[in-house]
Design an enzyme around this catalytic site. Sequence first.
Site, PDB file in Angstrom:
ATOM      1  N   HIS A  58      25.761 -63.281  28.288  1.00  0.00           N
ATOM      2  CA  HIS A  58      25.870 -64.039  26.409  1.00  0.00           C
ATOM      3  C   HIS A  58      24.848 -64.805  26.598  1.00  0.00           C
ATOM      4  O   HIS A  58      24.359 -65.143  25.485  1.00  0.00           O
ATOM      5  CB  HIS A  58      26.796 -64.720  26.797  1.00  0.00           C
ATOM      6  CG  HIS A  58      27.202 -65.811  28.037  1.00  0.00           C
ATOM      7  ND1 HIS A  58      27.337 -65.627  29.223  1.00  0.00           N
ATOM      8  CD2 HIS A  58      27.701 -67.178  27.351  1.00  0.00           C
ATOM      9  CE1 HIS A  58      27.074 -66.308  29.408  1.00  0.00           C
ATOM     10  NE2 HIS A  58      27.566 -67.749  28.878  1.00  0.00           N
ATOM     11  N   HIS A  73      22.166 -68.313  23.212  1.00  0.00           N
ATOM     12  CA  HIS A  73      23.715 -68.499  23.063  1.00  0.00           C
ATOM     13  C   HIS A  73      23.604 -67.376  22.712  1.00  0.00           C
ATOM     14  O   HIS A  73      23.983 -67.753  20.847  1.00  0.00           O
ATOM     15  CB  HIS A  73      23.757 -69.772  23.337  1.00  0.00           C
ATOM     16  CG  HIS A  73      25.185 -69.497  24.232  1.00  0.00           C
ATOM     17  ND1 HIS A  73      26.981 -69.727  23.612  1.00  0.00           N
ATOM     18  CD2 HIS A  73      25.324 -70.260  25.404  1.00  0.00           C
ATOM     19  CE1 HIS A  73      27.707 -69.829  24.480  1.00  0.00           C
ATOM     20  NE2 HIS A  73      26.587 -69.914  25.596  1.00  0.00           N
TER      21      HIS A  73
END
Length: 150
Positions: A58, A73
């Site tokens: 992620h 992110h």
Amino acid sequence: MTLRVASPVSGRVVPLTEVPDPVFAQAMVGPGVAVEPDRGRADVVSPVDGTVVTLHPHAFVVATSEGAAVLVHLGIDTVKRKGEGFTLHVVKGEAVRAGQPVVTWDPAEVEAAGFAPICPVIALDAAPEVVLDQAGGPVAAGDALFSWQR
């Protein structure tokens, strides 16, 4: 020296203050911008030339040869997905070029699972005033997102 930081995803540029996470919204990890990604399965590309120094499904950090590190992110609290829905294309320590695919994901699927798919792009360990020429409106993956005065 000025470092061109490219958008890792296609979407709409938004200020960090719109990220629904205080760590990013208050620039606690560094200045930058966020991209509200287009929905649909897509590659996430490296924002700069460098080495992948941190790699999670992620999120990832690419450090340039000059020592600048950029954090990408993918969504908020997506660590809770434990990698589900993310396909990695590189390994930690790998050299990458700006625009090279790092991860494939589907922001619509992330959103359907109850997570905000917004993507903060952060100049790590940087002062706010070094982030210049921020893009606005729509961007494609690989387009200039901001300049980092080093």
